[in-house]
Design a protein around this motif. Structure first.
Motif, PDB file in Angstrom:
ATOM      1  N   UNK A   1      -2.170   7.601  -1.832  1.00  0.00           N
ATOM      2  CA  UNK A   1      -3.593   7.483  -1.518  1.00  0.00           C
ATOM      3  C   UNK A   1      -4.310   6.683  -2.600  1.00  0.00           C
ATOM      4  N   UNK A   2      -5.358   5.952  -2.170  1.00  0.00           N
ATOM      5  CA  UNK A   2      -6.148   5.180  -3.137  1.00  0.00           C
ATOM      6  C   UNK A   2      -7.148   6.111  -3.832  1.00  0.00           C
ATOM      7  N   UNK A   3      -7.748   5.612  -4.892  1.00  0.00           N
ATOM      8  CA  UNK A   3      -8.850   6.348  -5.509  1.00  0.00           C
ATOM      9  C   UNK A   3     -10.175   5.779  -5.023  1.00  0.00           C
ATOM     10  N   UNK A   4     -10.240   4.449  -4.988  1.00  0.00           N
ATOM     11  CA  UNK A   4     -11.452   3.787  -4.498  1.00  0.00           C
ATOM     12  C   UNK A   4     -11.083   2.428  -3.929  1.00  0.00           C
ATOM     13  N   UNK A   5     -12.040   1.816  -3.237  1.00  0.00           N
ATOM     14  CA  UNK A   5     -11.823   0.459  -2.762  1.00  0.00           C
ATOM     15  C   UNK A   5     -11.435   0.421  -1.291  1.00  0.00           C
ATOM     16  N   UNK A   6     -11.312  -0.799  -0.757  1.00  0.00           N
ATOM     17  CA  UNK A   6     -10.922  -0.923   0.641  1.00  0.00           C
ATOM     18  C   UNK A   6      -9.697  -1.812   0.770  1.00  0.00           C
ATOM     19  N   UNK A   7      -8.911  -1.493   1.775  1.00  0.00           N
ATOM     20  CA  UNK A   7      -7.750  -2.316   2.093  1.00  0.00           C
ATOM     21  C   UNK A   7      -7.815  -2.629   3.580  1.00  0.00           C
ATOM     22  N   UNK A   8      -7.999  -3.915   3.905  1.00  0.00           N
ATOM     23  CA  UNK A   8      -8.040  -4.306   5.312  1.00  0.00           C
ATOM     24  C   UNK A   8      -6.766  -5.059   5.650  1.00  0.00           C
ATOM     25  N   UNK A   9      -6.067  -4.570   6.690  1.00  0.00           N
ATOM     26  CA  UNK A   9      -4.899  -5.302   7.169  1.00  0.00           C
ATOM     27  C   UNK A   9      -5.236  -5.799   8.567  1.00  0.00           C
ATOM     28  N   UNK A  10      -5.218  -7.095   8.747  1.00  0.00           N
ATOM     29  CA  UNK A  10      -5.666  -7.716  10.005  1.00  0.00           C
ATOM     30  C   UNK A  10      -7.024  -7.161  10.421  1.00  0.00           C
TER      31      UNK A  10
ATOM     32  N   UNK B   1      -7.211   2.779   5.458  1.00  0.00           N
ATOM     33  CA  UNK B   1      -7.529   4.109   4.933  1.00  0.00           C
ATOM     34  C   UNK B   1      -8.436   4.905   5.857  1.00  0.00           C
ATOM     35  N   UNK B   2      -9.000   4.259   6.885  1.00  0.00           N
ATOM     36  CA  UNK B   2      -9.814   5.062   7.804  1.00  0.00           C
ATOM     37  C   UNK B   2      -9.095   5.295   9.125  1.00  0.00           C
ATOM     38  N   UNK B   3      -7.881   4.756   9.254  1.00  0.00           N
ATOM     39  CA  UNK B   3      -7.135   4.979  10.498  1.00  0.00           C
ATOM     40  C   UNK B   3      -6.630   6.422  10.562  1.00  0.00           C
TER      41      UNK B   3
ATOM     42  N   UNK C   1      -2.389   6.594  14.482  1.00  0.00           N
ATOM     43  CA  UNK C   1      -2.617   5.150  14.635  1.00  0.00           C
ATOM     44  C   UNK C   1      -2.003   4.363  13.500  1.00  0.00           C
ATOM     45  N   UNK C   2      -2.120   4.942  12.298  1.00  0.00           N
ATOM     46  CA  UNK C   2      -1.521   4.296  11.133  1.00  0.00           C
ATOM     47  C   UNK C   2      -0.006   4.202  11.329  1.00  0.00           C
ATOM     48  N   UNK C   3       0.571   5.287  11.834  1.00  0.00           N
ATOM     49  CA  UNK C   3       2.010   5.309  12.048  1.00  0.00           C
ATOM     50  C   UNK C   3       2.438   4.205  13.006  1.00  0.00           C
ATOM     51  N   UNK C   4       1.616   4.018  14.059  1.00  0.00           N
ATOM     52  CA  UNK C   4       1.929   2.962  15.029  1.00  0.00           C
ATOM     53  C   UNK C   4       1.811   1.573  14.423  1.00  0.00           C
TER      54      UNK C   4
END
Lengths: 321, 307, 329, 320
Positions: free
Chosen positions: A67-76, A81-83, A87-90
């Motif tokens: 898990x992250x502490x802060x920040x955002x990670x966008x993939x496509x 981190x909000x999935x 859904x993340x598994x898929x």
């Protein structure tokens, strides 16, 4: 400009240190401390740095393996981190990872063919015949023979295990692969095989890599862009050509000059850094590199330099650039 | 240094070789361990003696014949007779059934509780883990022999029928032992979770079911097998101690422990050692055998000992 | 030319495994001269560490055993010495540092205690004199505040510092030969640069011979005077460092030199040696590299090539390509 | 360190509460009580009831728990019904008898285990090692009561080398040296059995621990320094092998004071374990409960002691 596949903004990953009577958190190991970068489709981004600089933690955090502490990670464009969990598994097949240790990365009790193919079952392919075909096809691509399908990992050498690890990641037809020091544990002659395999795959399958390594020469060979990390922060990032021709940060320069060149006639002009890498639990103030920097001055101790673009997409964090 | 000498590489000539599964490798290692094989033979012998032996006995458990009482070992009664004239050998074999059964069933209970709770604690972590481990702390600190003795006394006071006492005993001994196994399993799962192949299962997006049943459990089973084997010996010793004190398995049901309590009578103790030494030897042999097997299994199943 | 310090003559060190015999060191001969740095280079399993451990006679037995050959140290065969005589040479005239600085120091003894030990044993110093000398040594390997370090425990030091301490221990009795078994492999590049600098410094100051074992050709180029290349338990090539890098003879050496990407010399595609190191158990009597070699001939598969010079005296290799006789007998 | 100990002591509180509830619940399951156990047919029902209310046996279980637990917090473990004395006094009277055999057995078993452990590790796979391994397994598997009985039968009854049981010869009015010798003779067999029982697993522990240490890099370093094998083993290896073993010393604590119940029973040794077994027959609740809690506390303190010793012995661990 190409499409952004992975967008990381102000990512932080702190590991707590506990202490005191009630085991309260008394400090943090700032493994990744406010790092931002983009990875474009089809490119390979290299991350280099010494042990403890947080490069591996980045690789795992952007895949949400921890898990992250802060920040955002966008993939496509999706914030991973909000999935929700399912859904993340898929989505996982699209982003894969190849690990450093060819021994602990394979389950000793699972046959190689099964290890490569099992993810297909869990992502909707249920026909075992099709699975077997696809596994064999992928094994073939990765340089493994079909008779090895029913073998257990302990029967393979380090290089072959690394091929198995790559095949396991590849069978899901990923778009993005984090390669976490995939050749560090291998001998030179085997390293070259794996590096070539990785670059062939990238060309044939239009893969995007985040290639993590402590070896600048490997990164130079394989990557389009390179980021240099020190104690959890990105100190410099630019295209490979630019970085190696014109390194700006004193740490990058020192790192480059420290690599032994296999040529006895080579005239070394080495910058030997003094002292040790400080602990990421207690990083120096201001610019984290100032304790070892040959050109540090007072401002470096007090103020962290801004990480900025000095033109030509060359980002650097140093007061003297 | 050994890393420098022995890379595990594969030659072309191994192509024809049959696949060696991890279990087969373990079997091979086990059979190469002399002590473990001796232990195995000893335990097989004990089982045959106790479960098949009585079928060939010319005597009957209810052969009370006071004229044959307290006979020393002889041609008819190989191990002599007790004060009621019953054949010691037959009683010892039947007692073995009870003792072995108590050991096995108690261990099954231990494994069911211990492995499940340990696995749950290790896999889910956080609050669940905390809760289970706090309870385990409590059980760990309970002095086991005194508690067993109190519980044995409770059974006596509740006037539990001698024939059903053994079931209570199995449960009591089984339940009190769960913590060791739970800790082992939890520890193993925590170690496994740190391994890169478990991270790979996450990265591949495998379902929890597959992660647990294909990846975690098969790697935990060796630990469970070893701990369970050793705990059979422990359970047999606990049962025999309780029975010796008269609060475990009580007569008329024979058990090795309560046969030894014949020694509480000074005359029997001094003059009729055939009453209590044979069952004592049975306990000793069984427990040595199980410990040898357990140790052999540990070496055979431990991936660190490469041979 | 300098005097010979150590000569390995047809050294054979074997390991017994349940699967068969591993000839970890198979008929190895080479010479280390006084004041020279000799590098043994090769990949894991090639027998380079075992060669060094044979010299120290620290091979674990069983499974390992030195079964043949001689190791001459100043003309005397070390393999003929008694255990006691050998332990007088170890740590005194020949000393050694290892790959893992993190685990090579005893965690429960202070640094001072560990440096003083050989001083008191071999130099017969008393505790006080040993402490004085130990502090000098800590200073010599470039650690500031030596008094404080003297009383610390290994876990309080970083990997680089520990390797410096290991070097201090090794140098404590002014050895004639320092064996360094992959001394920088476990360290970061910037720390590796420090340690290599230190070793060069020391060699200049003390004129110690160094036997450096490494897999990194970059380190070889930087440190070596003379290079020995090993593959599957055998020496396949040896030459002075310049000679080896400029004119490698054995296809394996050539391959190694090409397989490593070099900074600022970008290639389109790396040269790679196909296949992998052969299984070390019960190897056949042929060129062990034959199945990975692009120049493999029939004779390579059945007969071992002789190890000798082809032209220059100092440059030897073992390859059929340079031999007249090529027919299968 | 101080902080660490305080934290650990605080953490013990909930565990102790849990333990006390379990122990109390078990004893509450016992039908009948001290009064019925001593059933005196002459005692009238009224008299019995009266006694019950004096001892507080007529209250509901949960109330009795709180009264009992509350008293314990104040350090009052109640009075033993059988001995008509405070439980703490009873424990204090007999615990030292147990301690005598405990401490000797501890000393001997550690001594033997260390020596054999080191040498069988040093000469792994040798004949000596194989014999040790077999003996270790036998020791680990011994049923204590059976081996005790065997020794009494052969050494005390048949060979008459030692007294059959007890702590002093009855009727002997010896003092000083003579008394000491008499106790020594009586304690020989129980100490021997107790030593045998714990030597097995300890030896095994030392052996494994030594084997592990001998493989470490720093042992190779020590050899490379040219140290004598003796120095390598006893200075470099032994110290490291001792560290995990020191933890075991903490775990010995309950055994030292808790008494070896079955052995004390067999050897009629007037230790606290023996008294405990009797108290169960007598349904002497306050003593049963008090002593079990005492043992649990010893176990917890032993665990703490183990960790603290570890922190002292190993310079790498700094307890927080």
């Amino acid at each position: 400009m190409k499409e952004v596949l992975m967008q990381v903004d102000n990512l932080k990953k702190y590991f707590p240190i506990t202490g005191g009577v009630f085991q309260r958190t008394v400090g943090h190991v700032k493994a990744v401390d406010d790092v931002s970068f983009r990875i474009h489709r089809g490119e390979s981004l290299g991350l280099v740095g010494e042990s403890g600089c947080g490069k591996s933690t980045i690789g795992r955090t952007i895949l949400r393996l921890n898990e992250k502490t802060e920040g955002t990670v966008l993939f496509q464009g999706n914030d991973i981190y909000s999935l929700p969990k399912e859904e993340l598994r898929r989505m996982r097949p699209k982003m894969q990872i190849v690990f450093q240790d060819p021994f602990s990365s394979l389950n000793p009790r699972i046959k190689v063919g099964q290890a490569i193919g099992e993810a297909l079952y869990d992502h909707g392919v249920t026909d075992s015949k099709i699975i077997r075909e696809r596994v064999l096809e992928t094994m073939n691509i990765c340089g493994l023979a079909s008779y090895q399908y029913d073998r257990y990992p302990h029967e393979f050498s380090g290089g072959q295990r690394q091929r198995i690890g790559i095949a396991r990641a590849l069978i899901m037809n990923p778009e993005f692969i984090v390669a976490d020091e995939p050749v560090s544990a291998l001998d030179v002659s085997i390293q070259a095989q794996i590096i070539n395999l990785l670059s062939d795959l990238q060309r044939d399958k239009q893969l995007t890599y985040l290639f993590i390594s402590h070896d600048l020469s490997v990164v130079e060979h394989l990557c389009d862009r390179v980021g240099v990390m020190y104690l959890g922060s990105m100190v410099e990032m630019s295209s490979t050509e630019e970085l190696f021709r014109n390194p700006l940060h004193p740490y990058t320069k020192a790192l480059m000059s420290a690599i032994p060149i296999p040529d006895p006639t080579y005239k070394r002009d080495r910058i030997v850094l003094q002292g040790d890498i400080p602990s990421p639990a207690n990083p120096p103030s201001g610019c984290k590199f100032h304790t070892r920097c040959p050109i540090a001055s007072d401002i470096c101790k007090q103020q962290a330099p801004e990480y900025r673009d000095v033109g030509n997409d060359h980002l650097v964090a140093c007061h003297f650039v | 240094m050994s890393a420098d000498v022995m890379p595990i590489t594969e030659n072309k000539n191994t192509k024809a070789k049959a696949v060696d599964t991890p279990w087969k490798t373990a079997m091979r290692r086990f059979t190469r361990n002399k002590l473990a094989v001796i232990g195995f033979i000893m335990i097989v012998f004990m089982f045959i003696l106790c479960f098949i032996g009585p079928l060939f006995s010319p005597h009957n458990l209810f052969d009370y014949s006071l004229k044959n009482k307290n006979l020393a070992p002889n041609g008819t009664y190989w191990l002599g007779t007790d004060k009621l004239g019953r054949d010691i050998l037959l009683r010892m074999m039947l007692a073995g059934r009870i003792s072995l059964l108590v050991g096995l069933v108690a261990t099954c209970i231990t494994v069911m509780i211990g492995a499940t709770l340990g696995a749950v604690a290790g896999f889910y972590g956080k609050l669940v883990d905390n809760l289970i481990m706090r309870v385990a702390d409590i059980f760990m600190a309970l002095p086991s022999l005194p508690i067993l003795i109190i519980l044995g006394a409770v059974l006596s006071d509740l006037k539990v029928h001698p024939s059903s006492r053994i079931y209570y005993l199995m449960v009591i001994i089984g339940v009190l032992n769960w913590t060791t196994l739970a800790r082992l399993v939890r520890g193993q799962i925590l170690t496994l979770r740190e391994q890169e192949f478990m991270q790979a299962t996450e990265a591949l997006g495998l379902k929890d079911k597959r992660k647990i049943f294909k990846h975690l459990l098969p790697n935990t089973i060796p630990v469970i097998i070893v701990a369970a084997t050793l705990s059979v010996a422990g359970a047999i010793l606990s049962e025999s101690a309780l029975s010796f004190l008269g609060i475990g398995v009580v007569p008329p049901t024979p058990s090795w422990g309560n046969m030894i309590s014949a020694a509480n009578n000074l005359i029997d103790f001094r003059k009729r050692p055939w009453l209590w030494i044979p069952p004592g030897m049975c306990i000793l042999i069984t427990s040595v055998a199980i410990n040898l097997i357990g140790d052999g299994l540990r070496d055979a199943l431990d991936p660190k000992t490469k041979k | 030319m300098a005097k010979d310090l150590v000569e390995f003559r047809n050294l054979e060190t074997h390991f017994q495994t349940t699967a068969g015999t591993v000839k970890a060191v198979d008929n190895v001969s080479f010479i280390i001269r006084e004041g020279e740095t000799l590098c043994v280079v090769g990949e894991s399993g090639c027998g380079k560490s075992v060669t060094a451990m044979s010299l120290m006679q620290l091979i674990e037995s069983p499974p390992g055993k030195i079964v043949g050959g001689e190791i001459l140290f100043e003309g005397e065969d070390l393999l003929k010495l008694s255990k006691r005589e050998m332990s007088r040479i170890r740590g005194n005239q020949i000393s050694m540092i290892f790959q893992e600085p993190m685990s090579s120091l005893n965690p429960v003894l202070t640094i001072g205690n560990q440096i003083s030990e050989p001083l008191m044993l071999h130099m017969l110093l008393d505790r006080k004199a040993a402490k004085k000398r130990a502090i000098e040594l800590i200073n010599l390997v470039g650690i500031s505040r030596p008094e404080k370090i003297f009383d610390s425990y290994p876990h309080e030091l970083s990997g680089g510092m520990r390797q410096r301490i290991m070097i201090a221990i090794a140098l404590s009795c002014d050895p004639k030969l320092l064996i360094a078994d992959e001394p920088t492999t476990a360290l970061d590049v910037t720390i590796q640069a420090q340690i290599l600098d230190l070793m060069r410094d020391i060699k200049q100051k003390l004129n110690t011979s160094i036997l450096l074992i490494t897999h990194d050709l970059g380190v070889v180029a930087e440190m070596a005077d003379y290079v020995v290349v090993m593959y599957a338990g055998k020496v396949i090539e040896e030459a002075p460092v310049l000679e080896l890098f400029q004119d490698p003879q054995h296809p394996y050496t050539k391959g190694l030199l090409k397989a490593k990407p070099i900074i600022n010399q970008k290639q389109e595609r790396l040269y790679s040696i196909p296949g992998q190191v052969p299984n070390p158990i019960d190897l056949e009597d042929n060129c062990h590299f034959h199945d990975r070699c692009e120049f493999c001939m029939d004779i390579c598969k059945v007969k071992q090539p002789p190890f000798r010079s082809h032209g220059k005296d100092t440059h030897k290799s073992a390859c059929w390509l340079y031999e007249e006789e090529r027919e299968v007998l | 360190m101080k902080q660490y100990i305080i934290r650990r002591l605080l953490q013990m509180i909930p565990t102790l509460i849990g333990i006390s509830i379990i122990i109390f619940a078990i004893s509450a399951m016992v039908p009948g009580d001290y009064i019925t156990a001593r059933a005196n047919p002459n005692m009238s029902i009224e008299k019995q009831e009266q006694l019950r209310s004096i001892y507080g046996l007529d209250k509901p279980d949960y109330q009795r728990y709180f009264i009992w637990a509350g008293n314990m917090v104040k350090g009052n473990f109640g009075d033993s019904m059988q001995h008509k004395q405070p439980v703490t006094t009873v424990i204090n009277t007999y615990v030292w008898n147990s301690f005598i055999i405990g401490i000797f057995a501890l000393f001997f078993s550690w001594f033997i285990a260390m020596i054999t452990g080191i040498f069988s590790a040093k000469f792994q796979y040798s004949f000596f090692d194989k014999i040790v391994t077999l003996l270790v397994f036998i020791c680990m598997s011994l049923p204590s009561f059976f081996i005790g009985l065997l020794l009494i039968k052969f050494f005390a009854l048949d060979m008459k080398l030692f007294p059959v049981g007890g702590m002093i010869t009855s009727g002997l009015n010896a003092r000083g040296w003579e008394y000491f010798i008499d106790v020594l003779k009586h304690s020989f067999l129980p100490i021997m059995v107790l030593t045998m029982l714990s030597t097995g697993s300890l030896t095994r522990y030392f052996r494994t621990s030594m084997l592990e240490v001998i493989r470490q890099d720093y042992i190779r370093t020590a050899r490379a320094k040219g140290l004598k094998e003796r120095t390598v083993i006893f200075k470099h290896a032994f110290r490291n092998a001792m560290i995990p073993a020191i933890t075991l010393l903490g775990f010995e604590l309950p055994g030292l004071f808790g008494g070896a119940m079955i052995l004390e029973q067999i050897f009629v040794w007037p230790g606290v374990g023996h008294i405990y077994l009797n108290s169960i027959n007598m349904r002497d609740y306050p003593f049963m409960l008090g002593f079990t809690i005492f043992l649990a506390m010893l176990t917890l303190l032993g665990n703490l002691l183990a960790d603290v010793l570890y922190g002292i012995a190993d310079p790498r661990i700094r307890l927080k």
